[in-house]
Write a protein that holds these residues in place. Structure first.
Motif, mmCIF file in Angstrom:
data_model
loop_
_atom_site.group_PDB
_atom_site.id
_atom_site.type_symbol
_atom_site.label_atom_id
_atom_site.label_comp_id
_atom_site.label_asym_id
_atom_site.label_seq_id
_atom_site.Cartn_x
_atom_site.Cartn_y
_atom_site.Cartn_z
ATOM 1 N N LEU A 160 -6.302 -7.939 -8.689
ATOM 2 C CA LEU A 160 -6.270 -7.621 -7.331
ATOM 3 C C LEU A 160 -5.313 -6.260 -6.519
ATOM 4 O O LEU A 160 -4.028 -7.120 -7.078
ATOM 5 N N ARG A 161 -5.815 -5.456 -6.292
ATOM 6 C CA ARG A 161 -4.861 -5.038 -5.423
ATOM 7 C C ARG A 161 -4.676 -5.953 -4.581
ATOM 8 O O ARG A 161 -5.514 -6.644 -3.974
ATOM 9 N N ASN B 101 -11.586 3.132 -3.591
ATOM 10 C CA ASN B 101 -11.248 2.471 -2.594
ATOM 11 C C ASN B 101 -12.401 1.242 -2.422
ATOM 12 O O ASN B 101 -13.189 0.599 -2.448
ATOM 13 N N ARG C 110 0.898 -1.232 0.194
ATOM 14 C CA ARG C 110 -0.231 0.299 -0.028
ATOM 15 C C ARG C 110 1.103 0.995 -0.168
ATOM 16 O O ARG C 110 2.036 1.214 0.715
ATOM 17 N N ARG D 223 -3.683 -6.407 -1.331
ATOM 18 C CA ARG D 223 -4.679 -7.026 -0.129
ATOM 19 C C ARG D 223 -5.426 -7.324 -0.051
ATOM 20 O O ARG D 223 -5.496 -7.891 0.916
ATOM 21 N N TYR D 224 -6.374 -6.970 -1.535
ATOM 22 C CA TYR D 224 -7.566 -7.789 -1.920
ATOM 23 C C TYR D 224 -7.201 -9.084 -2.476
ATOM 24 O O TYR D 224 -8.245 -9.812 -2.154
ATOM 25 N N PHE E 273 -13.530 -7.055 -5.301
ATOM 26 C CA PHE E 273 -12.910 -8.216 -4.186
ATOM 27 C C PHE E 273 -13.814 -8.494 -3.873
ATOM 28 O O PHE E 273 -14.342 -10.221 -4.039
ATOM 29 N N TYR E 274 -15.411 -8.038 -3.762
ATOM 30 C CA TYR E 274 -17.050 -9.109 -2.804
ATOM 31 C C TYR E 274 -18.176 -9.519 -3.304
ATOM 32 O O TYR E 274 -18.045 -11.246 -4.137
ATOM 33 N N GLU F 49 -12.773 -0.758 -5.659
ATOM 34 C CA GLU F 49 -11.698 -2.155 -5.486
ATOM 35 C C GLU F 49 -12.102 -3.066 -4.528
ATOM 36 O O GLU F 49 -11.937 -4.709 -3.941
ATOM 37 N N ALA F 50 -12.782 -2.891 -3.543
ATOM 38 C CA ALA F 50 -14.160 -3.151 -2.274
ATOM 39 C C ALA F 50 -14.575 -4.142 -2.688
ATOM 40 O O ALA F 50 -14.791 -5.517 -2.891
ATOM 41 N N ALA G 162 -6.757 -11.778 0.839
ATOM 42 C CA ALA G 162 -7.802 -12.120 1.563
ATOM 43 C C ALA G 162 -8.518 -13.562 0.619
ATOM 44 O O ALA G 162 -9.445 -13.730 0.653
ATOM 45 N N PHE G 163 -8.904 -12.856 -0.413
ATOM 46 C CA PHE G 163 -10.179 -13.458 -1.649
ATOM 47 C C PHE G 163 -8.914 -14.994 -1.255
ATOM 48 O O PHE G 163 -10.091 -15.672 -2.122
#
Length: 406
Positions: free
Chosen positions: A144-145, A95, A20, A147-148, A102-103, A98-99, A151-152
């Motif tokens: 995906l970034r 923000n 980041r 961090r995502y 992810f979802y 990207e979220a 988590a993904f």
């Protein structure tokens, strides 16, 4: 907020372990590349939908018992939601963008995992591979970034393991083999995503560092150029500016007047009141001259010591005489006390020597300044507090202030 840590000698140390940027760098990156990112995501989502729905055909072969459910889930749920996301993706902030991606990818992978868990068809276990391709799509095509992506990958791996462990009727050997294969695919895809994302971030930081260095160098150059063209005491342009301007104006067609200005009896002023007062006097005169030097055709500079210069472009002898007279009068009206004057006048005055380059006549800078200097000394010899035009410039030799024309 991201905490800075070094990512290499060429980066600016503004990435944390999740790749980041710090807040300021992220804002700049989004301003420069946010629209490009949104457009790329829209295209990739639309292309991905085509391939995603190809698996409706494999569902009919591998999961005939729930093929209808598969088609409904892909065509009537995932596809419309993804198409809506593709339409909105370029209109939302980074923000949220990207979220949402992810979802959305969680849902895209969850659907084939659920269908795999639900089917009882003999070939249903082969449908497990559908979600593996979705992971590659999310981590490598959508990129995906990190961090995502991390988590993904963790979420879908846990979901896949749960689906395998709890699936009814699955061959025991597959309960071990499928998670291993899935985990390997997850590891490869997240490692590839990390490398892609790290390259993106560090490359941007290198470019940003180069831009910052270039901007700093340009600012330093402008600051140095400003200092090298400005007299530090008075703030007026200095001798360098005078020389450059005189060289240019003397080579042009319009008439040019040069005025050499000397503060009368300035040494006694310093001797009586001290050099700090002398500097203050010069600054007051410079402020007056700066106000009078309005427009692109008038230049006031500090020549050195207690000497100043004016240059006028485009006027003849009469205009130069009027301007010189106004200079003398305005300085007199300042009323700067001069108790050390040997002539007893009691206030600061100036003497001005004027030389003229007539329109269409070639004159050298040095010759013009030499004539103005000679005229200055003639004005001083004839009583000071006045001006004199160089001989042959169409005016009387010297005029004291009380006789000047406003």
């Amino acid at each position: 907020m991201a905490t800075g840590c070094s990512t290499g000698p060429d980066s600016s140390g503004r990435l944390d372990w999740l790749l980041r940027f710090d807040a300021r760098t992220e804002a700049r990156y989004q301003a420069e590349h946010g629209a490009e990112r949104g457009a790329a995501l829209r295209q990739i989502i639309l292309v991905g939908l085509i391939f995603y729905n190809v698996y409706n055909f494999t569902s009919m072969v591998l999961m005939p018992d729930i093929a209808d459910l598969s088609v409904v889930a892909r065509l009537l749920v995932i596809t419309p939601a993804s198409a809506l996301l593709a339409w909105r993706i370029v209109h939302i902030g980074p923000n949220l963008r990207e979220a949402l991606i992810f979802y959305a990818m969680i849902g895209v992978v969850a659907a084939p995992l659920f269908l795999f868990w639900l089917t009882m068809a003999p070939l249903g276990a082969y449908a497990f591979a559908d979600s593996t391709l979705a992971i590659i799509y999310g981590n490598l095509l959508l990129t995906l970034r990190f961090r995502y992506a991390l988590a993904f990958t963790i979420v879908v791996l846990l979901g896949a393991i749960l689906a395998v462990v709890t699936k009814v009727g699955l061959d025991p050997d597959l309960r071990l083999a499928l998670p291993v294969q899935y985990g390997t695919g997850c590891a490869f895809s997240i490692y590839a995503n990390y490398r892609i994302e790290r390259q993106r971030c560090t490359e941007y930081l290198r470019v940003l560092a180069a831009q910052s260095a270039s901007e700093a160098a340009e600012e330093a150059r402008r600051r140095y150029q400003g200092l090298s063209h400005t007299d530090p005491l008075t703030g007026l342009p200095n001798r360098r500016v005078l020389d450059e301007t005189a060289e240019a104006w003397c080579a042009e067609e319009p008439a040019v007047a040069v005025m050499m200005i000397d503060v009368d009896h300035f040494k006694p002023f310093n001797d009586t009141l001290g050099h700090p007062e002398g500097d203050a006097c010069l600054r007051r005169l410079a402020a007056l001259f700066a106000n009078l030097a309005a427009g692109p055709d008038v230049l006031a500079t500090r020549f050195g010591g207690d000497e100043f210069t004016f240059m006028l472009r485009g006027g003849g002898a009469l205009a130069a005489a009027r301007f010189a007279a106004a200079l003398v009068r305005n300085v007199e009206e300042l009323g700067i006390a001069h108790p050390g004057r040997p002539d007893g006048l009691g206030f600061v005055t100036i003497s001005v020597g004027v030389a003229l380059k007539e329109a269409g006549v070639a004159r050298t800078r040095d010759g013009l300044f030499a004539q103005a200097d000679q005229a200055l000394y003639r004005a001083k010899r004839r009583g000071r507090n006045g001006y004199a035009l160089a001989e042959g410039d169409g005016a009387v030799a010297a005029i004291p202030s009380m006789a000047v024309v406003a």
